[in-house]
Design a protein around this motif. Structure first.
Motif, PDB file in Angstrom:
ATOM      1  N   TRP A   1       0.843  -1.201   0.000  1.00 52.49           N
ATOM      2  CA  TRP A   1       0.000   0.000   0.000  1.00 52.49           C
ATOM      3  C   TRP A   1       0.881   1.256   0.000  1.00 52.49           C
ATOM      4  CZ3 TRP A   1      -1.343   4.449   2.612  1.00 52.49           C
ATOM      5  CH2 TRP A   1      -2.537   5.052   2.181  1.00 52.49           C
ATOM      6  N   ASN A   2       1.962   1.191   0.737  1.00 50.76           N
ATOM      7  CA  ASN A   2       2.898   2.314   0.777  1.00 50.76           C
ATOM      8  C   ASN A   2       3.573   2.518  -0.576  1.00 50.76           C
ATOM      9  OD1 ASN A   2       4.291   4.401   2.129  1.00 50.76           O
ATOM     10  ND2 ASN A   2       6.076   3.082   2.327  1.00 50.76           N
ATOM     11  N   LEU A   3       3.865   1.405  -1.251  1.00 49.52           N
ATOM     12  CA  LEU A   3       4.465   1.512  -2.594  1.00 49.52           C
ATOM     13  C   LEU A   3       3.503   2.240  -3.530  1.00 49.52           C
ATOM     14  CD1 LEU A   3       6.707   0.708  -4.637  1.00 49.52           C
ATOM     15  CD2 LEU A   3       5.466  -1.422  -5.000  1.00 49.52           C
ATOM     16  N   LEU A   4       2.235   1.875  -3.446  1.00 52.98           N
ATOM     17  CA  LEU A   4       1.233   2.501  -4.308  1.00 52.98           C
ATOM     18  C   LEU A   4       1.020   3.973  -3.938  1.00 52.98           C
ATOM     19  CD1 LEU A   4      -1.613  -0.172  -4.451  1.00 52.98           C
ATOM     20  CD2 LEU A   4      -0.344   0.700  -6.409  1.00 52.98           C
ATOM     21  N   ALA A   5       0.705   4.211  -2.666  1.00 48.63           N
ATOM     22  CA  ALA A   5       0.323   5.571  -2.250  1.00 48.63           C
ATOM     23  C   ALA A   5       1.529   6.441  -1.934  1.00 48.63           C
ATOM     24  CB  ALA A   5      -0.588   5.494  -1.025  1.00 48.63           C
ATOM     25  N   GLY A   6       2.493   5.858  -1.246  1.00 43.29           N
ATOM     26  CA  GLY A   6       3.636   6.651  -0.781  1.00 43.29           C
ATOM     27  C   GLY A   6       4.643   6.958  -1.862  1.00 43.29           C
ATOM     28  N   TYR A   7       4.711   6.147  -2.887  1.00 40.44           N
ATOM     29  CA  TYR A   7       5.706   6.390  -3.935  1.00 40.44           C
ATOM     30  C   TYR A   7       5.090   6.729  -5.284  1.00 40.44           C
ATOM     31  CZ  TYR A   7       9.365   5.019  -0.758  1.00 40.44           C
ATOM     32  OH  TYR A   7      10.224   4.978   0.307  1.00 40.44           O
TER      33      TYR A   7
END
Lengths: 364, 240
Positions: free
Chosen positions: A68-74
């Protein structure tokens, strides 16, 4: 073909730029991390079964938060519909393990491909939406998938299915295998994000998140970069869903496609730190500690989680790791390019670092 | 300022370009040619369509009709990132640097398209020496002038033939504007072609080989700066 101004050709007057990617500290972190992973891998051979099963939950939540962090955070893709791929992965395990007869441990990865097969055609449609519309769109798609699966008789409708191929495995084999698969998925998701962010795609993703117009104007293929991350996240979420199903042995659409999956990931990333690899690690530990200590209080537990999230968003908007990074300038995972402005004199010992020549670095 | 010549190759040509935002038409039947090594300036009041024009050339906005030709080849169907590969680089309005990346990382993103050429970190730092000590700094911490130099440097890292500059002097201190205009002269002197959109008419006319005034999506005046009277420019600018 244009040429560079004469003034620019005389590079002797400018400092030599060198790039460092890792230092002694990072290598120390690597050694410690390997030791921790080896220690964790030994758990099924000495711990209680309940401990192993609880750890499976932790590993799947950690991997989910990383994705989820890869999608939203990056990539700036704030999805609230990742439960679609969790659910598809869970049902994929049943389909490939029980119906097609593949060994459930192998079916776990094939289930990821099922999630990927749904995510790819969805991408051109969903990428037309921006900001909040994109988020809502992902949720709508997750709900459509849930409704479709719930209404198919063969998948057990609203009651769901038991993963018989996994249930028939010897219990020790199943518990140990599930645990090691979950550990593999958690460690693999961290390594995947780490190496992805160190690549030119990682830099492009950060640029897209900051400003996609400027990224396009710099030659970044925004659609392809987003599609790549979207596909990776869908595949891994599918595998996570399959591991969860392997752990629980029972799949029900309401639980498999629950928005709580995305809510957990969001909570973990918000408290741990947005846009960092370390953030979801810390967030997962905190969330899991809260889960273990407060879940007995029922709805009050949910209320407490909400309060913690609100406090964190107010006090440390970039999460715990964001605060630590800003305060002490530390990074455990060296994904950025540290620039060494001037080359040290020949007689001076340079800082031990993995260096990249600027001619390589500028070609990203 | 470099002089115009009819013998020079045409780098960019627009033929009857119409651009819409939904039902709103932003550009009407826009046609012009830009020759190699030229500085072509577009002036006009806010909302005249100047930035839409640059976005259309850069591939961020698709024309509803008409053609955009680069080196004689139509590029209308090409996405923005592919046009960067051909040698068209845009410095967007408001700089739009990548705030969470360092100055160095912003510059290497500029080379993402992989187009070969002589521009690199060192040559950009030589053109804009103020960037040299800032390489490790996050772009968000830079002043407006530093960000503008970075945005131009990032565009140069793509080794462009045609540089599109959108409102490069907006909100900057006079000393910074002077340096940026000096850099523009240097770039044209080295063979780059520049298409610049400006509201600061006084400054841009000092470097332009050709100027066009935009009014409500149409070119209301076009010519060499020396051939145009200030009255004609004022009339075209304000639609009087």
């Amino acid at each position: 073909m244009s040429t560079v101004p004469d003034i620019a050709k005389d590079a002797s007057t400018v400092p030599a730029f060198r790039v460092a990617r890792s230092t002694r500290v990072h290598r120390f972190v690597l050694v410690v991390s390997v030791a921790i992973v080896v220690a964790l891998a030994s758990v099924p051979w000495w711990a209680e079964v309940s401990v192993a099963r609880t750890m499976v939950t932790f590993f799947t939540l950690l991997a989910l938060a990383q994705m989820w962090n890869l999608l939203a955070g990056y990539a700036g893709l704030v999805s609230i519909g990742q439960q679609a791929y969790i659910g598809l992965g869970a049902y994929g395990l049943w389909l490939i393990g029980d119906v097609l007869g593949l060994h459930p441990f192998i079916a776990v990865f094939a289930a990821g491909l099922l999630a990927l097969a749904v995510a790819l055609p969805v991408a051109p449609l969903i990428f037309r939406l921006r900001g909040g519309y994109f988020s809502i769109g992902t949720w709508v798609i997750a709900e459509i998938v849930r409704l479709v699966v719930s209404n198919i008789q063969a998948t057990g409708g609203g009651s769901g299915k038991t993963v018989l191929s996994a249930a028939r495995l010897p219990i020790d084999t199943r518990i140990t295998g599930t645990y090691l698969l979950a550990l593999f998925v958690a460690v693999g998701s961290i390594l995947l994000v780490y190496f992805l962010l160190r690549s030119r795609t990682g830099l492009a993703l950060t640029a897209i998140r900051d400003n996609d117009i400027a990224a396009q104007s710099s030659g970044v293929n925004v659609f392809r970069s987003k599609l790549f991350v979207w596909a990776v996240a869908a595949f891994v979420c599918g595998v996570i869903g399959a591991v969860v199903a392997l752990n629980l042995l029972r799949i029900q659409p309401a639980a498999a496609f629950s928005i709580n999956w995305t809510a957990y990931a969001l909570f973990i990333v918000v408290i741990g730190g947005f846009g960092t690899i370390e953030g979801p690690l810390i967030g997962a530990v905190i969330y899991f500690a809260l889960l273990q200590s407060l879940s007995q209080y029922g709805t009050l537990y949910m209320l407490l989680l909400g309060i913690v999230a609100v406090i964190m968003a107010t006090v440390a908007p970039k999460g715990i790791w964001g605060f630590v990074e800003k305060r002490w300038n530390v990074r455990l995972f060296p994904v950025s390019r540290r620039l060494l402005i001037e080359a040290p004199p020949p007689d001076e010992e340079p800082e031990p670092a993995e260096e990249t020549d600027v001619s390589v670095a500028t070609s990203v | 300022m470099s002089g115009g010549s009819s013998e020079r190759a045409v780098v960019l040509e627009l033929k009857d370009v119409d651009v819409f935002y939904g039902d709103f038409q932003a550009l009407f039947n826009v046609s012009f040619r830009v020759e190699e090594g030229m500085t072509f300036a577009f002036i006009g009041a806010n909302g005249g369509g100047k930035s839409t024009l640059l976005r259309t050339i850069a591939g961020l906005q698709r024309p509803a009709s008409g053609q955009v030709l680069f080196r004689g080849e139509p590029v209308d169907a090409l996405a923005a990132h592919k046009r960067v590969g051909l040698g068209i680089a845009l410095v967007p309005e408001g700089r739009r640097v990548f705030p969470s990346l360092t100055v160095y990382e912003n510059l290497i993103i500029g080379a993402y398209g992989g187009r070969k050429g002589d521009w690199n970190i060192e040559s950009v730092a030589e053109l804009f020496p103020l960037l040299k000590p800032l390489m490790k700094r996050q772009a968000s911490s830079l002043s407006g002038g530093e960000q503008q130099a970075l945005a131009i440097g990032r565009a140069l890292m793509s080794n462009p033939e045609l540089l599109l500059l959108d409102e490069v002097s907006l909100g900057l201190a006079p000393v910074v504007i002077k340096r940026i205009y000096e850099a523009m002269v240097q770039l044209v002197g080295s063979g780059h072609t520049i298409l610049v959109v400006e509201q600061d008419v006084g400054h841009v006319l000092t470097v332009a080989d050709r100027v066009a005034c935009f009014l409500e999506g149409r070119i209301s005046l076009e010519g060499k700066p020396g051939d145009l009277t200030s009255e004609a420019i004022t009339a075209a600018y304000f639609g009087m």
